[in-house]
Design a protein around this motif. Structure first.
Motif, PDB file in Angstrom:
ATOM      1  N   PHE A  16       0.831  -1.195   0.000  1.00 47.70           N
ATOM      2  CA  PHE A  16       0.000   0.000   0.000  1.00 47.70           C
ATOM      3  C   PHE A  16       0.870   1.252   0.000  1.00 47.70           C
ATOM      4  CE2 PHE A  16      -2.428  -3.375   2.082  1.00 47.70           C
ATOM      5  CZ  PHE A  16      -3.547  -3.392   1.252  1.00 47.70           C
ATOM      6  N   ALA A  17       0.252   2.376  -0.316  1.00 45.39           N
ATOM      7  CA  ALA A  17       0.971   3.651  -0.397  1.00 45.39           C
ATOM      8  C   ALA A  17       1.664   4.018   0.914  1.00 45.39           C
ATOM      9  CB  ALA A  17       0.009   4.764  -0.809  1.00 45.39           C
ATOM     10  N   ASP A  18       1.107   3.588   2.042  1.00 38.54           N
ATOM     11  CA  ASP A  18       1.722   3.928   3.335  1.00 38.54           C
ATOM     12  C   ASP A  18       2.855   2.977   3.721  1.00 38.54           C
ATOM     13  OD1 ASP A  18       0.413   1.609   4.098  1.00 38.54           O
ATOM     14  OD2 ASP A  18      -0.809   2.557   5.637  1.00 38.54           O
ATOM     15  N   GLY A  19       3.198   2.016   2.831  1.00 39.34           N
ATOM     16  CA  GLY A  19       4.303   1.104   3.080  1.00 39.34           C
ATOM     17  C   GLY A  19       3.909  -0.204   3.742  1.00 39.34           C
ATOM     18  N   THR A  20       2.669  -0.332   4.203  1.00 32.60           N
ATOM     19  CA  THR A  20       2.230  -1.608   4.769  1.00 32.60           C
ATOM     20  C   THR A  20       1.922  -2.570   3.622  1.00 32.60           C
ATOM     21  OG1 THR A  20      -0.078  -0.891   4.845  1.00 32.60           O
ATOM     22  CG2 THR A  20       1.260  -0.514   6.825  1.00 32.60           C
ATOM     23  N   SER A  21       1.850  -3.847   3.939  1.00 30.75           N
ATOM     24  CA  SER A  21       1.585  -4.824   2.889  1.00 30.75           C
ATOM     25  C   SER A  21       0.738  -5.968   3.412  1.00 30.75           C
ATOM     26  CB  SER A  21       2.900  -5.370   2.340  1.00 30.75           C
ATOM     27  OG  SER A  21       3.591  -6.067   3.351  1.00 30.75           O
TER      28      SER A  21
END
Length: 62
Positions: A16-21
Protein backbone atom coordinates in the motif's frame (compact mmCIF):
# COMPACT_ATOMS: atom_id res chain seq x y z
CA UNK A 1 -2.40 -6.20 -18.89
CA UNK A 2 -0.10 -8.56 -20.78
CA UNK A 3 3.02 -9.96 -19.17
CA UNK A 4 5.76 -12.19 -20.57
CA UNK A 5 5.57 -15.84 -19.52
CA UNK A 6 8.24 -16.71 -16.98
CA UNK A 7 8.62 -20.29 -15.74
CA UNK A 8 8.89 -21.04 -12.02
CA UNK A 9 6.91 -20.19 -8.92
CA UNK A 10 4.45 -17.31 -8.86
CA UNK A 11 3.88 -15.04 -5.87
CA UNK A 12 1.81 -11.93 -5.34
CA UNK A 13 3.00 -9.07 -3.12
CA UNK A 14 0.58 -6.22 -2.39
CA UNK A 15 2.08 -3.02 -0.97
CA UNK A 16 0.00 0.00 0.00
CA UNK A 17 0.97 3.65 -0.40
CA UNK A 18 1.72 3.93 3.34
CA UNK A 19 4.30 1.10 3.08
CA UNK A 20 2.23 -1.61 4.77
CA UNK A 21 1.59 -4.82 2.89
CA UNK A 22 -0.56 -7.91 2.79
CA UNK A 23 1.03 -11.35 3.34
CA UNK A 24 2.83 -12.88 0.35
CA UNK A 25 0.59 -15.29 -1.57
CA UNK A 26 1.95 -18.17 -3.67
CA UNK A 27 -0.11 -19.53 -6.57
CA UNK A 28 0.24 -23.20 -7.52
CA UNK A 29 -1.57 -25.96 -9.47
CA UNK A 30 -1.53 -23.94 -12.66
CA UNK A 31 -2.54 -25.39 -16.03
CA UNK A 32 0.17 -25.00 -18.67
CA UNK A 33 1.74 -22.22 -16.60
CA UNK A 34 -1.47 -20.22 -16.26
CA UNK A 35 -3.61 -19.90 -13.14
CA UNK A 36 -7.09 -21.28 -13.86
CA UNK A 37 -10.07 -18.94 -13.93
CA UNK A 38 -11.43 -18.58 -10.38
CA UNK A 39 -14.85 -19.70 -11.65
CA UNK A 40 -13.30 -23.09 -12.48
CA UNK A 41 -10.99 -23.47 -9.47
CA UNK A 42 -11.57 -21.40 -6.31
CA UNK A 43 -8.55 -19.27 -5.41
CA UNK A 44 -8.51 -20.92 -1.97
CA UNK A 45 -7.67 -24.24 -3.66
CA UNK A 46 -4.61 -23.03 -5.58
CA UNK A 47 -3.17 -20.28 -3.38
CA UNK A 48 -1.53 -20.12 0.02
CA UNK A 49 0.03 -17.50 2.26
CA UNK A 50 3.81 -17.65 2.68
CA UNK A 51 5.28 -16.74 6.06
CA UNK A 52 9.05 -16.25 6.05
CA UNK A 53 11.24 -18.01 8.58
CA UNK A 54 14.92 -17.60 9.39
CA UNK A 55 17.62 -18.77 6.96
CA UNK A 56 15.43 -18.41 3.86
CA UNK A 57 13.11 -21.35 4.52
CA UNK A 58 9.36 -20.77 4.49
CA UNK A 59 6.20 -21.86 6.25
CA UNK A 60 3.03 -22.19 4.19
CA UNK A 61 -0.47 -21.63 5.49
CA UNK A 62 -3.51 -22.67 3.51
Amino acid sequence: MAEPYLPGQEITISVFADGTSLPIVERFAQKDGVAPYNGDVPVTQNSRTVIEKAAGSYNYYM
